[in-house]
Design a protein around this motif. Structure first.
Motif, short mmCIF file in Angstrom:
data_model
loop_
_atom_site.label_atom_id
_atom_site.label_comp_id
_atom_site.label_asym_id
_atom_site.label_seq_id
_atom_site.Cartn_x
_atom_site.Cartn_y
_atom_site.Cartn_z
N GLU A 130 0.83 -1.22 0.00
CA GLU A 130 0.00 0.00 0.00
C GLU A 130 0.86 1.26 0.00
O GLU A 130 0.62 2.19 -0.78
CB GLU A 130 -0.91 -0.01 1.24
N VAL A 131 1.86 1.29 0.86
CA VAL A 131 2.74 2.46 0.95
C VAL A 131 3.55 2.62 -0.32
O VAL A 131 3.72 3.74 -0.84
CB VAL A 131 3.66 2.35 2.19
N ALA A 132 4.07 1.51 -0.84
CA ALA A 132 4.87 1.57 -2.07
C ALA A 132 4.05 2.12 -3.23
O ALA A 132 4.54 2.95 -4.01
CB ALA A 132 5.40 0.17 -2.40
N ALA A 133 2.79 1.69 -3.33
CA ALA A 133 1.94 2.18 -4.42
C ALA A 133 1.68 3.67 -4.28
O ALA A 133 1.67 4.42 -5.26
CB ALA A 133 0.63 1.40 -4.43
N ALA A 134 1.47 4.12 -3.05
CA ALA A 134 1.18 5.54 -2.82
C ALA A 134 2.39 6.42 -3.12
O ALA A 134 2.26 7.51 -3.69
CB ALA A 134 0.71 5.76 -1.38
N LEU A 135 3.58 5.95 -2.75
CA LEU A 135 4.79 6.76 -2.92
C LEU A 135 5.50 6.50 -4.26
O LEU A 135 6.49 7.15 -4.57
CB LEU A 135 5.77 6.49 -1.78
N GLY A 136 4.99 5.54 -5.03
CA GLY A 136 5.58 5.27 -6.33
C GLY A 136 6.97 4.66 -6.26
O GLY A 136 7.84 4.99 -7.08
N VAL A 137 7.19 3.78 -5.27
CA VAL A 137 8.49 3.12 -5.12
C VAL A 137 8.26 1.60 -5.11
O VAL A 137 7.14 1.14 -4.88
CB VAL A 137 9.19 3.55 -3.81
N THR A 222 -11.43 9.60 9.79
CA THR A 222 -10.20 9.10 9.20
C THR A 222 -9.84 9.94 7.98
O THR A 222 -10.71 10.50 7.32
CB THR A 222 -10.35 7.62 8.76
N MET A 223 -8.55 10.02 7.73
CA MET A 223 -8.08 10.76 6.55
C MET A 223 -6.87 10.03 5.97
O MET A 223 -5.95 9.66 6.70
CB MET A 223 -7.72 12.20 6.90
N ARG A 224 -6.90 9.81 4.66
CA ARG A 224 -5.80 9.19 3.93
C ARG A 224 -5.35 10.18 2.87
O ARG A 224 -6.17 10.66 2.09
CB ARG A 224 -6.28 7.88 3.31
N ARG A 225 -4.06 10.51 2.85
CA ARG A 225 -3.59 11.57 1.95
C ARG A 225 -2.24 11.21 1.33
O ARG A 225 -1.35 10.72 2.02
CB ARG A 225 -3.46 12.89 2.70
N THR A 226 -2.12 11.47 0.04
CA THR A 226 -0.82 11.42 -0.65
C THR A 226 -0.53 12.83 -1.15
O THR A 226 -1.33 13.42 -1.88
CB THR A 226 -0.83 10.45 -1.83
N ALA A 227 0.61 13.38 -0.75
CA ALA A 227 0.99 14.74 -1.14
C ALA A 227 2.09 14.68 -2.19
O ALA A 227 2.95 13.79 -2.18
CB ALA A 227 1.46 15.53 0.08
N TYR A 228 2.04 15.66 -3.11
CA TYR A 228 2.97 15.71 -4.24
C TYR A 228 3.71 17.04 -4.24
O TYR A 228 3.15 18.10 -3.85
CB TYR A 228 2.21 15.54 -5.56
N ASP A 229 4.96 17.03 -4.74
CA ASP A 229 5.70 18.29 -4.87
C ASP A 229 5.43 18.89 -6.25
O ASP A 229 4.59 18.39 -7.01
CB ASP A 229 7.19 18.09 -4.61
N VAL A 230 6.13 19.97 -6.57
CA VAL A 230 5.85 20.69 -7.82
C VAL A 230 6.21 19.89 -9.06
O VAL A 230 5.75 20.20 -10.16
CB VAL A 230 6.60 22.05 -7.85
N GLY A 232 5.40 16.75 -9.32
CA GLY A 232 4.42 15.68 -9.40
C GLY A 232 4.85 14.41 -8.68
O GLY A 232 4.15 13.39 -8.71
N ARG A 233 5.97 14.46 -8.00
CA ARG A 233 6.48 13.29 -7.28
C ARG A 233 5.76 13.13 -5.94
O ARG A 233 5.60 14.11 -5.20
CB ARG A 233 7.97 13.44 -7.02
N PRO A 234 5.33 11.92 -5.56
CA PRO A 234 4.76 11.72 -4.22
C PRO A 234 5.85 11.88 -3.17
O PRO A 234 6.90 11.23 -3.24
CB PRO A 234 4.24 10.27 -4.24
N VAL A 235 5.61 12.76 -2.19
CA VAL A 235 6.63 13.02 -1.16
C VAL A 235 6.15 12.67 0.25
O VAL A 235 6.94 12.74 1.20
CB VAL A 235 7.08 14.50 -1.20
N GLU A 236 4.88 12.28 0.38
CA GLU A 236 4.37 11.93 1.71
C GLU A 236 3.07 11.17 1.57
O GLU A 236 2.24 11.50 0.72
CB GLU A 236 4.13 13.19 2.55
N TYR A 237 2.92 10.11 2.35
CA TYR A 237 1.67 9.35 2.41
C TYR A 237 1.27 9.24 3.87
O TYR A 237 2.07 8.80 4.71
CB TYR A 237 1.86 7.97 1.80
#
Length: 257
Positions: A130-137, A222-230, A232-237
Motif C-alpha cells: 500500500e505504501v509503495a503504491a502511494a509513494l511510487g516506489v 479518518t483521513m488518507r492523503r498522498t501529497a505531491y511536490d511541484v 508531481g512526485r509523491p513526497v508523503e503518504y
C-alpha cells in the motif's frame, strides 16, 4: 477564574442561565445547550472550572442528576473534561479544519489551540504494498515511518501516521515535537503542490481508544492523503485518525452553473 475574599467564584455565576420548565425540551438538554453556547462564544474559555455541581443545582433549582446529565453530555462532546482532584473543566471549542493542503499543526496553531506533539516512532521501515503504491516506489523499499500523537490544551486530538521517501527528508524527533511535518518539509526545500485525500469514519479499536483517551467504539474521523511536490512526485503518504468529539472537517461547496 475570578476570586473574592470568600474564595474562588465559578465562571457560571456571570452567565444568565434561564430554563423554561413548561417546555417539552428536557431541562438537562436546555442547560447543556446554554453551557455549550457559552463555550462557543468564549464566555467560558478553555481552562475554566465549572465549580460544584451542588452549587449549580441550588442556583438553578435543579436536581443533581439533571445537572450531572447536562455536564456529561458536554463531556461526551469533548467540550468539558472531568479531572480527578481538579473538577470539571472547559476544554475548547471543537476544532474545525478546512479541507486543503495544510498542516494540522499549522491549522491548530492559527486557531489558537496550543498544539503539542508526541513522537511515538521515527524509524526506517520496508514499504508495504500500500505504501509503495502511494509513494511510487518498489515494494520493500526503505521509507521513513512517523507516528505522532497530536494534542491541544494537553488533550489528544489525532494520531498521525506518515511515510516519507528517505531522500525527501530526514526528520529529527525534537523538531517534529515543536512544529508540523509540512513546515519541516518546506524548511528542507520541499515545495508541496497538491494532494489526493480521502475522508471517512469508523469506530475506535481498544488500542486507538486508549491512545486518544476515548472509549472503545467511539466515533473516529479518518483521513488518507498522498501529497505531491511541484514536479508531481509523491513526497508523503499519511493515514490519520481524529476524535470526532473534538474535531471536524470543514467543507466549502460552490454551485456549478
Amino acid at each position: 477564574m475570578a476570586t473574592t475574599g470568600a474564595g474562588p467564584v465559578s465562571p457560571l455565576a456571570s452567565l444568565d442561565l434561564t430554563l423554561d420548565r413548561a417546555s417539552p425540551i428536557p431541562l438537562y438538554h436546555q442547560l447543556a445547550q446554554q453551557l455549550e453556547a457559552a463555550i462557543e462564544r468564549g464566555a467560558l474559555p478553555p481552562g475554566n472550572l465549572l465549580g460544584n455541581e451542588v452549587d449549580l443545582s441550588h442556583r438553578l433549582g435543579l436536581s443533581r442528576p439533571t445537572v450531572r446529565q447536562a455536564i456529561q453530555s458536554l463531556v461526551d462532546k469533548g467540550l468539558l473534561v472531568r479531572r480527578r482532584g481538579v473538577g470539571t473543566q472547559v476544554v475548547h471549542r471543537q476544532v474545525k479544519r478546512p479541507l486543503e493542503l495544510s498542516s494540522l499543526y499549522d491549522d491548530l496553531e492559527s486557531a489558537g489551540q496550543q498544539p503539542t506533539t508526541r513522537v511515538l516512532r521515527n524509524a526506517p521501515v520496508p514499504a508495504s504494498a500500500e505504501v509503495a503504491a502511494a509513494l511510487g516506489v518498489p515494494e520493500h523499499t526503505e521509507v521513513t515511518l512517523l507516528e505522532r500523537l497530536r494534542l491541544t490544551h494537553g488533550l489528544p486530538v489525532a494520531f498521525l501516521t506518515n511515510y516519507l521517501p528517505t531522500d525527501v527528508l530526514t526528520p529529527q524527533t525534537p523538531r517534529l515535537e515543536t512544529t508540523g511535518l509540512y513546515r519541516a518539509m518546506r524548511a528542507a526545500g520541499v515545495t508541496l503542490h497538491s494532494a489526493h485525500q480521502t475522508v471517512g469514519a469508523r469506530s475506535a479499536t481498544p488500542g486507538e481508544a486508549a491512545l486518544l483517551d476515548e472509549h472503545p467504539g467511539a466515533a473516529l474521523l479518518t483521513m488518507r492523503r498522498t501529497a505531491y511536490d511541484v514536479t508531481g512526485r509523491p513526497v508523503e503518504y499519511g493515514t490519520h485518525i481524529y476524535r470526532a468529539s473534538r474535531y471536524a472537517f470543514d467543507f466549502q461547496l460552490l454551485v456549478r452553473s
